[in-house]
Design a protein around this motif. Structure first.
Motif, mmCIF file in Angstrom:
data_model
loop_
_atom_site.group_PDB
_atom_site.id
_atom_site.type_symbol
_atom_site.label_atom_id
_atom_site.label_comp_id
_atom_site.label_asym_id
_atom_site.label_seq_id
_atom_site.Cartn_x
_atom_site.Cartn_y
_atom_site.Cartn_z
ATOM 1 N N ARG A 110 0.827 -1.212 0.000
ATOM 2 C CA ARG A 110 0.000 0.000 0.000
ATOM 3 C C ARG A 110 0.860 1.261 0.000
ATOM 4 O O ARG A 110 0.537 2.248 -0.656
ATOM 5 N N LEU A 111 1.950 1.205 0.757
ATOM 6 C CA LEU A 111 2.832 2.374 0.887
ATOM 7 C C LEU A 111 3.857 2.466 -0.242
ATOM 8 O O LEU A 111 4.707 3.353 -0.228
ATOM 9 N N GLU A 112 3.781 1.544 -1.197
ATOM 10 C CA GLU A 112 4.703 1.531 -2.346
ATOM 11 C C GLU A 112 6.164 1.482 -1.902
ATOM 12 O O GLU A 112 7.019 2.174 -2.450
ATOM 13 N N LYS A 113 6.444 0.643 -0.916
ATOM 14 C CA LYS A 113 7.808 0.474 -0.449
ATOM 15 C C LYS A 113 8.588 -0.534 -1.298
ATOM 16 O O LYS A 113 9.782 -0.712 -1.088
ATOM 17 N N MET A 114 7.885 -1.181 -2.218
ATOM 18 C CA MET A 114 8.533 -2.102 -3.151
ATOM 19 C C MET A 114 8.033 -1.775 -4.560
ATOM 20 O O MET A 114 7.375 -2.584 -5.208
ATOM 21 N N PRO A 115 8.338 -0.602 -5.075
ATOM 22 C CA PRO A 115 7.741 -0.130 -6.328
ATOM 23 C C PRO A 115 8.166 -0.895 -7.572
ATOM 24 O O PRO A 115 7.510 -0.775 -8.608
ATOM 25 N N CYS A 116 9.234 -1.668 -7.469
ATOM 26 C CA CYS A 116 9.738 -2.381 -8.655
ATOM 27 C C CYS A 116 9.529 -3.888 -8.580
ATOM 28 O O CYS A 116 10.082 -4.626 -9.400
ATOM 29 N N ILE A 117 8.731 -4.366 -7.625
ATOM 30 C CA ILE A 117 8.583 -5.800 -7.418
ATOM 31 C C ILE A 117 8.037 -6.479 -8.681
ATOM 32 O O ILE A 117 7.042 -6.064 -9.251
ATOM 33 N N VAL A 118 8.753 -7.512 -9.117
ATOM 34 C CA VAL A 118 8.396 -8.250 -10.333
ATOM 35 C C VAL A 118 7.846 -9.631 -9.996
ATOM 36 O O VAL A 118 6.884 -10.097 -10.597
ATOM 37 N N CYS A 119 8.460 -10.282 -9.017
ATOM 38 C CA CYS A 119 8.061 -11.642 -8.649
ATOM 39 C C CYS A 119 7.945 -11.748 -7.135
ATOM 40 O O CYS A 119 8.894 -11.436 -6.411
ATOM 41 N N LEU A 120 6.769 -12.197 -6.662
ATOM 42 C CA LEU A 120 6.508 -12.369 -5.238
ATOM 43 C C LEU A 120 6.148 -13.831 -5.002
ATOM 44 O O LEU A 120 5.142 -14.325 -5.515
ATOM 45 N N GLU A 121 6.993 -14.525 -4.258
ATOM 46 C CA GLU A 121 6.787 -15.953 -4.020
ATOM 47 C C GLU A 121 6.293 -16.182 -2.594
ATOM 48 O O GLU A 121 7.015 -15.930 -1.620
ATOM 49 N N LEU A 122 5.046 -16.679 -2.484
ATOM 50 C CA LEU A 122 4.403 -16.943 -1.199
ATOM 51 C C LEU A 122 3.903 -18.376 -1.120
ATOM 52 O O LEU A 122 2.958 -18.670 -0.386
ATOM 53 N N SER A 123 4.526 -19.274 -1.861
ATOM 54 C CA SER A 123 4.109 -20.672 -1.838
ATOM 55 C C SER A 123 4.466 -21.327 -0.509
ATOM 56 O O SER A 123 5.483 -20.990 0.111
ATOM 57 N N ASN A 124 3.624 -22.263 -0.071
ATOM 58 C CA ASN A 124 3.920 -23.082 1.113
ATOM 59 C C ASN A 124 4.282 -22.252 2.332
ATOM 60 O O ASN A 124 5.213 -22.576 3.069
ATOM 61 N N CYS A 125 3.576 -21.144 2.541
ATOM 62 C CA CYS A 125 3.899 -20.287 3.684
ATOM 63 C C CYS A 125 2.703 -20.117 4.623
ATOM 64 O O CYS A 125 2.617 -19.116 5.334
ATOM 65 N N SER A 126 1.772 -21.077 4.598
ATOM 66 C CA SER A 126 0.623 -21.074 5.516
ATOM 67 C C SER A 126 -0.292 -19.875 5.298
ATOM 68 O O SER A 126 -0.824 -19.298 6.258
ATOM 69 N N LEU A 127 -0.478 -19.492 4.071
ATOM 70 C CA LEU A 127 -1.346 -18.366 3.733
ATOM 71 C C LEU A 127 -2.807 -18.808 3.811
ATOM 72 O O LEU A 127 -3.230 -19.738 3.137
ATOM 73 N N THR A 128 -3.590 -18.127 4.643
ATOM 74 C CA THR A 128 -4.977 -18.513 4.910
ATOM 75 C C THR A 128 -5.959 -17.666 4.102
ATOM 76 O O THR A 128 -5.561 -16.759 3.365
#
Length: 773
Positions: free
Chosen positions: A668-686
């Protein structure tokens, strides 16, 4: 005084003797002194308030009128100029007669500038012919990347001055039509004086090269001395057979084919052309990389080696074969050819060789008759590797190499040859014979016959005396100055805390000032080793200013999180861009320490951050990403963030998903303005985590994101639905992949996932998504 140069194009005529709306002599008294020490640039000519272009025009006009002596103005670079076309060509019309080089960008070539450029180039040519040299004679014409296209090429090429000596088109994508226009200019004699033609990164291929080759043949002989074709794709041998001909390019001295995709047929054709003596003036030949690797027939390299004789290429001085792996018998053939009495008088050679025989290894290691080798890449495997190092040590003098790459292979023989190689390597380093070491790699290949035992370096006597386990190699390595060492990759090399502490001693003493990559994954070190290594960084005078990539994964590096964080906060690793901490036991406290480095602005250069497979959970996520949110800059360069757990690790899936709220706030705060790939696999995301993530993307557009990994998480249909419903059509406009299957987890994808994704795509929310991913 009016600071505006001219009005809009076509709206205002310039008066004779003036530039725009004022007379240039107004500035003479101010500029004459400045002219003695500087000259205009694209930046000077681009000041938006009018002062820059006004001053630049006066600058050039004053030189042209001879009001300032001793100012031999030669070159003007307008590649980044942001002036209007009208202003640019007012500037060009007052170029001093001494000007020889000109670089133009899109502002001077495209759109309304195109007819002005045509008139300018025509004027250059006609004035030169009519006035017999009384006009500007631009010898070197360069076009910035992406400035020449289908509309511009036919116009520009048709009016190129025939006295041009350099034409630089690097970075301009030239299709077949554009190449036809260049071919027509060649036939019309517009390249008759050309000495250098730069076609790097213009997407040259067989078809386009054939178009140009035909024109070259019709306009022969050409005066081209330098032909640059780097980053092209050539598959047909006929391409070079028709291009490289003595009657067409008899003056060719430099041919650069670096980073090209060259087929085996092309290599054979090149060898044949060289053997036939078709390039008698050739002095420099660049064939670096030889992409694609692994597809080149080694027999083609043998044939190429046979062409390296004085009778075929009598003037050859420089040969670049970096990345062209001469394996086994091809390596033997190449080394033999280079040592032959018939070899040309070479000055610099860059090669990559795997020695088939012990004799070849001894010859290469001794350097006898191979003093011109400047860059050498070779393997150290088996007895040949031992013989290479022994020859290095027994040679009468230190090798002439300026850059040496060594890949040490584990033979898996129970320690015999492996131990001999590492012992000999340490001895050669200790003698100072390997000061040109640039890259050191450890290749641990496993196969069905691998005994499964952990590799261990030969033990140092020093470590025994000091009461701790350490390898002989690092005992020596810590004391050797290696001024060009750039990469050290010693994954799974079996070294310990003591080895890492010794490496830290070398860093503390400034032994490796150019180190850009350090990868020590899979080794047996923890808290003590981390403190030894990064304590050395903190306490060194210069630090590791060039370090860009650091790999600590699959170790106990998490025990020493404070040591790494301290080194980061010391500012001694300012260029770090890749940080790999996967499966290091990094816990919540480690995340807090890393967060402090971010908060203080010490990780702004990070491009890739690997944090997957660790033990931190919600607390660690909250404190780390809370620090990112609180920091002034956050992660302005971050493109790849991996937080994924792994079902194959002993600890099972990670718990990073519990802290997804903190990550979402970063978005929301645009602290990662250039993010291309975000990997959240197998991290207990509900389900709740998916909702929060979707809301973050829905509130703040993230156009940079192209990959989002969500597989292996416990959320269900409700969670994915809430994620997708929160998105807006503009939220993820460039997202191309949401892979549901990770390697090693080939379970079938539930139908509801694909159905929901397809519905979102049809609704325009995931318009760029490749559904087959």
């Amino acid at each position: 005084m009016d600071n505006h140069l001219v009005g809009a194009a076509g709206q205002e005529e310039e008066k004779t003797g003036s530039i725009g709306s004022f007379h240039p002599t107004t500035w003479d008294s101010v500029l004459c002194m400045l002219l003695k020490t500087s000259e205009p640039s694209a930046q000077v000519c681009s000041v938006r308030n009018g002062f820059g272009p006004t001053a630049a025009c006066t600058w050039l006009y004053t030189i042209k009128q001879g009001k300032v002596l001793g100012v031999p103005f030669r070159n003007l670079d307008l590649s980044k100029c942001t002036l209007s076309p009208r202003r640019i060509f007012v500037l060009l019309n007052v170029l001093p007669l001494s000007t020889e080089g000109l670089k133009l960008g899109s502002s001077a070539v495209q759109g309304q500038a195109l007819p002005l450029l045509r008139n300018f180039l025509e004027k250059l040519g006609t004035q030169q012919e009519q006035e017999g040299g009384g006009a500007s004679r631009i010898k070197h014409l360069r076009f910035a990347e992406r400035s020449i296209g289908p509309l511009e090429a036919p116009v520009v090429f048709s009016v190129l001055p025939s006295f041009l000596e350099t034409l630089d088109l690097e970075g301009n994508v030239l299709g077949s039509a554009e190449m036809e226009a260049l071919a027509q200019a060649t036939r019309a004699g517009r390249l008759s004086c050309l000495q250098s033609l730069n076609l790097k990164s213009t997407r040259m291929n067989d078809e386009k090269m054939e178009i140009l080759s035909s024109a070259f043949a019709e306009a022969k002989p050409l005066k081209i001395e330098c032909l640059l074709l780097c980053r092209s794709v050539f598959g047909s041998g006929e391409t070079f057979s028709s291009l490289l001909r003595r009657d067409t390019l008899s003056f060719l001295q430099e041919l650069q084919l670096n980073y090209c995709s060259l087929s085996t047929a092309v290599w054979r054709a090149l060898a044949e052309r060289l053997k036939a003596g078709e390039l008698p003036s050739l002095e420099s030949l660049g064939l670096e990389w030889g992409w694609p690797p692994g597809e080149l027939d080694q027999e083609a390299l043998v044939s190429f080696a046979g062409a390296l004789v004085r009778s075929a290429v009598p003037r050859l001085k420089n040969l670049n074969l970096k990345g062209v792996w001469a394996n086994r018998h091809a390596g033997t053939a190449l080394v033999s050819a280079l040592r032959s009495d018939e070899v040309p008088h070479l000055e610099t050679v860059d090669i990559e060789v795997s020695c088939e025989s012990e004799e070849t290894a001894r010859v290469l290691g001794s350097g006898e008759g191979l003093e011109f080798i400047r860059s050498l890449d070779t393997n150290l495997d088996g007895q040949a590797g031992v013989e290479f190092l022994r020859a290095v040590m027994s040679a009468p003098k230190k090798p002439s190499w300026e850059e040496l790459t060594l890949a040490v292979y584990r033979m898996g023989d129970g320690g015999g040859i492996d131990a001999e190689i590492w012992t000999a390597l340490a001895a050669a380093l200790d003698m100072g014979r390997l000061s040109s070491l640039h890259t050191l790699l450890f290749i641990h290949e496993t196969d069905d016959d691998d005994d499964g035992e952990e590799f261990k370096l030969p033990v140092s006597q020093t470590s025994d005396a000091e009461g701790g386990g350490g390898g002989q190699f690092f005992d020596v390595f810590r004391g050797v100055s290696l001024p060009v060492l750039s990469e050290v990759t010693l994954d799974d090399a079996g070294f310990t805390d003591r080895d890492l502490a010794w490496l830290g001693e070398g860093i503390r003493a400034g032994k490796y000032p150019q180190l850009t990559k350090l990868s020590i994954r899979g080794n047996n070190f923890g808290r003590a080793g981390m403190e030894g290594l990064f304590g050395g960084v903190r306490e060194s005078q210069g630090g590791l200013l060039c370090l860009g990539e650091l790999g600590l994964g699959f170790s106990r590096a998490g025990e020493g999180a404070a040591s790494l964080a301290g080194a980061l906060r010391s500012g001694k690793m300012p260029g770090l861009s890749w940080l790999m901490l996967r499966a290091t036991g990094w816990d919540d406290e480690g995340m807090r320490m890393l967060g402090e480095a971010v908060r203080e602005g010490h990780m702004t250069q990070i491009v890739a951050l690997f944090l997957g497979g660790n033990t931190f959970g919600r607390e660690g996520m909250d404190v780390f990403f809370g620090a990112v949110s609180a920091s002034e800059k956050g992660f302005p360069s971050l493109e790849l963030l991996i937080l994924s757990g792994s079902p194959v690790l002993e600890d099972g899936p990670g718990a990073a998903g519990g802290g997804i709220a903190a990550l979402s706030q970063n978005l929301r705060l645009e602290k990662m303005p250039c993010i291309v790939c975000l990997e959240l696999s197998n991290c207990s995301l509900t389900n709740e985590g998916m909702r929060l993530l979707g809301e973050a993307f829905g509130e703040k557009e993230t156009p940079s994101l192209t990959e989002l990994h969500l597989s292996g998480n416990p959320f269900n249909e409700e969670g994915l639905t809430s994620f997708l419903e929160a998105l807006q059509p503009q939220s993820l406009p460039n997202l191309k992949r949401i892979p549901w299957n990770e390697p090693g987890n080939e379970a079938s994808v539930p139908p509801w996932k694909n159905e929901l994704i397809m519905n979102a795509k049809e609704a325009g929310k995931l318009r760029s998504l490749n559904v087959s991913s």
